[in-house]
Design a protein around this motif. Structure first.
Motif, mmCIF file in Angstrom:
data_model
loop_
_atom_site.group_PDB
_atom_site.id
_atom_site.type_symbol
_atom_site.label_atom_id
_atom_site.label_comp_id
_atom_site.label_asym_id
_atom_site.label_seq_id
_atom_site.Cartn_x
_atom_site.Cartn_y
_atom_site.Cartn_z
ATOM 1 N N LYS A 205 7.952 -0.700 15.397
ATOM 2 C CA LYS A 205 7.605 -1.310 14.293
ATOM 3 C C LYS A 205 6.534 -0.642 13.369
ATOM 4 O O LYS A 205 5.992 -0.067 12.411
ATOM 5 C CB LYS A 205 8.193 -2.074 13.325
ATOM 6 C CG LYS A 205 8.659 -2.866 11.845
ATOM 7 C CD LYS A 205 9.735 -3.719 12.648
ATOM 8 C CE LYS A 205 9.527 -4.393 10.994
ATOM 9 N NZ LYS A 205 10.283 -5.773 10.906
ATOM 10 N N GLU A 206 5.374 -1.172 13.822
ATOM 11 C CA GLU A 206 4.060 -1.536 13.116
ATOM 12 C C GLU A 206 3.485 0.002 13.233
ATOM 13 O O GLU A 206 2.697 0.690 12.692
ATOM 14 C CB GLU A 206 2.980 -2.301 13.776
ATOM 15 C CG GLU A 206 1.665 -2.545 13.823
ATOM 16 C CD GLU A 206 1.520 -2.524 12.141
ATOM 17 O OE1 GLU A 206 1.423 -3.218 12.010
ATOM 18 O OE2 GLU A 206 0.449 -2.101 12.267
ATOM 19 N N THR B 170 -0.700 -7.460 16.354
ATOM 20 C CA THR B 170 0.749 -7.325 16.017
ATOM 21 C C THR B 170 1.456 -8.133 17.325
ATOM 22 O O THR B 170 2.214 -9.235 17.688
ATOM 23 C CB THR B 170 1.468 -6.046 16.457
ATOM 24 O OG1 THR B 170 1.252 -5.327 15.857
ATOM 25 C CG2 THR B 170 3.203 -5.642 16.951
ATOM 26 N N GLU C 99 0.904 -11.909 16.023
ATOM 27 C CA GLU C 99 2.154 -12.405 15.174
ATOM 28 C C GLU C 99 3.162 -12.541 15.359
ATOM 29 O O GLU C 99 3.726 -13.352 15.332
ATOM 30 C CB GLU C 99 2.021 -11.176 14.333
ATOM 31 C CG GLU C 99 1.703 -11.188 12.840
ATOM 32 C CD GLU C 99 2.162 -9.356 12.335
ATOM 33 O OE1 GLU C 99 2.852 -9.307 12.609
ATOM 34 O OE2 GLU C 99 0.814 -9.095 11.785
ATOM 35 N N ARG D 153 -4.977 -3.143 15.158
ATOM 36 C CA ARG D 153 -3.343 -2.684 14.834
ATOM 37 C C ARG D 153 -2.027 -3.722 16.525
ATOM 38 O O ARG D 153 -1.527 -4.655 16.101
ATOM 39 C CB ARG D 153 -2.593 -2.345 14.766
ATOM 40 C CG ARG D 153 -3.130 -1.047 13.249
ATOM 41 C CD ARG D 153 -3.383 -0.477 12.694
ATOM 42 N NE ARG D 153 -1.872 -0.158 12.726
ATOM 43 C CZ ARG D 153 -1.655 1.348 12.265
ATOM 44 N NH1 ARG D 153 -2.112 2.124 12.604
ATOM 45 N NH2 ARG D 153 -0.160 1.719 13.185
#
Ligand code: ASP
Ligand code: MG
Length: 473
Positions: A383-384, A345, A348, A341
């Protein structure tokens, strides 16, 4: 017999003013007497920055900006033109082209100010103006020396994908177009002077290859034209063993491998755009880095295999504008998706991750990004992991921007034991504290993270430890 072909790129400082352009034109004309020669040029130094600043001002609605920038650019290029070219007829020929480009710039800024919107596509069109102004000027200066020359916009040669601001070349199409356009000129003994930095999509939409991308343009064209060599003319003597502003004893490296040069480029030795070597690897075309202000010096030759030297270490490099981000806490042990993750991220938000380190206790993952990417990366990570932070599965996401990466680079370090030991001993002696360490399994680079204020000491001591200040290797 096919003529030898050199592709030569001249950076912003090598075309910085009339006297630099005159020197550049001499180098081109001399090369063209002996070989086929394709020149690739950057914008005059500082111009691209100014174009982009003006675009941002226009986006903020400042409509007065357009006229002011156009005037300033006209003055700068006109001054060079007057200096370089004697005959009014010849001047008028270059001036016509420059005025076309300036008029286009003016419309772009005015449109941006009107809409208060700056799309990546428009920003590319604006950023490209500097090269489109410098190429006709350089071609004119070459003609002035009695050598036939023509400016060519790379939109006619380099075909790219549609990623504005950092487009990738499509090599097959580029090869076809470049050969079709450039070969006839070369056969007639005309030196093409090509705009660096830009290309166009298959539909003809202008793109840029990313800041500093003219190096990349040169190797793309070198590969597309099956050149015998690519020469990057710049304002330093070549690839150095370390940044001479920090390490007075730094020396020019005569021969270095693609891999070593790429490691150094990625690690902030500002000599080459990081993608520069990609296009030439397959065809094994050598790339030279040479000083256009001291063309008698040999420079650095970048070749497929380089040249091995005793200790294996070739050079040191440091990147300062970086930030250390760490995601962790005891709670992440055994949380298998934290790594995944974290890096999906960073992907992204298109953060460029420069170094990653995780200890086997798995208590935290730390990695380094450019400081420019740090804030949006951290926001995206918070946020993640919001849910995990709330439940204390992830204890912290911390940020430290007072750090730097130092890398020890050399292809033949592979299999040479003791290099890490020697490095860390030397640093220990000087009380330099190591925050994180990484070595890829290619073993051609050991990187470590230290406090930013220790960079100079770290470089000087490691440079001495590996004898990089001694005789050239
Ligand atoms: N002029 C462009 C820049 O400043 C490309 C280059 O100089 O390589 O980024
Ligand atoms: Mg550059």
């Amino acid at each position: 017999m096919k003529l030898r072909l050199q592709v030569m790129k001249f950076g912003g400082t090598s075309v910085g003013d009339a006297s630099c352009i005159a020197r550049t034109a001499q180098i081109i004309a001399r090369a063209a007497r002996e070989n086929g020669c394709v020149a690739v040029v950057s914008a005059m130094s500082g111009v691209t920055n100014r174009l982009i600043d003006a675009a941002k001002n226009a986006q903020a609605g400042n409509s007065g900006e357009a006229a002011a920038v156009v005037d300033a650019l006209r003055r700068q290029h006109e001054a060079a033109l007057t200096n370089l070219i004697q005959q009014e007829e010849e001047r008028a020929r270059v001036r016509r082209k420059m005025e076309e480009v300036l008029a286009e710039g003016r419309r772009l800024w005015e449109g941006t100010a009107l809409l208060r919107e700056l799309t990546p596509r428009t920003l590319d069109a604006i950023s490209s103006l500097g090269e489109r102004l410098s190429a006709p000027l350089v071609a004119g200066a070459v003609r002035e020396l009695g050598t036939a020359s023509e400016a060519i916009e790379a939109t006619e040669l380099i075909v790219t994908d549609t990623f504005h601001g950092g487009a990738e070349p499509l090599m097959e199409a580029t090869r076809e177009k470049s050969q079709a356009q450039l070969q006839p000129l070369l056969e007639k003994g005309i030196v093409p002077v090509v705009t660096g930095f830009i290309g166009a999509t298959a539909e003809g939409q202008l793109t840029t290859l990313g800041r500093g991308g003219s190096d990349y343009s040169a190797t793309i064209l070198g590969a597309a034209m099956d050149a015998d060599e690519v020469i990057i003319w710049t304002d330093v003597d070549g690839v150095l063993t370390a940044d001479p502003r920090l390490v007075a004893e730094a020396r020019t490296i005569p021969v270095i491998s693609y891999r070593e040069a790429a490691e150094l480029a990625y690690f902030g030795a500002k000599v080459l755009h990081p993608k520069t070597l990609n296009p030439v690897v397959q065809a094994a075309i050598p790339v030279w880095i040479r000083n256009s202000f001291a063309p008698e010096r040999p420079g650095t030759k970048i070749t497929p295999e380089g040249r091995s030297i005793g200790g294996g270490v070739k050079a040191l490099t440091a990147i300062r504008d970086v930030t250390l981000i760490s995601v962790g806490g005891p709670g992440i042990v055994g949380l298998p998706d934290v790594l995944g993750r974290t890096f999906s991220t960073t992907a992204e938000v298109r953060a460029n991750v420069l170094l990653i380190s995780q200890s086997s206790s798995q208590n935290d993952i730390c990695f380094i990004v450019s400081t420019g990417d740090a804030q949006r990366t951290v926001e995206a990570l918070r946020k993640e992991f919001a849910h995990d932070l709330a439940h204390h599965k992830v204890e912290h996401i911390t940020v430290d921007s007072n750090v730097a990466i130092v890398a020890v680079v050399g292809e033949n370090m592979r299999g040479t034991p003791g290099i890490a030991g020697k490095t860390f001993n030397a640093l220990g002696r000087e009380n330099v504290n190591l925050i994180a360490i990484a070595q890829g399994s290619s073993e051609s680079n050991i990187s470590f993270v230290i406090e930013e204020k220790a960079v100079k000491t770290a470089l000087i001591t490691t440079h001495r430890e590996f004898g990089l200040d001694a005789a050239p290797h």
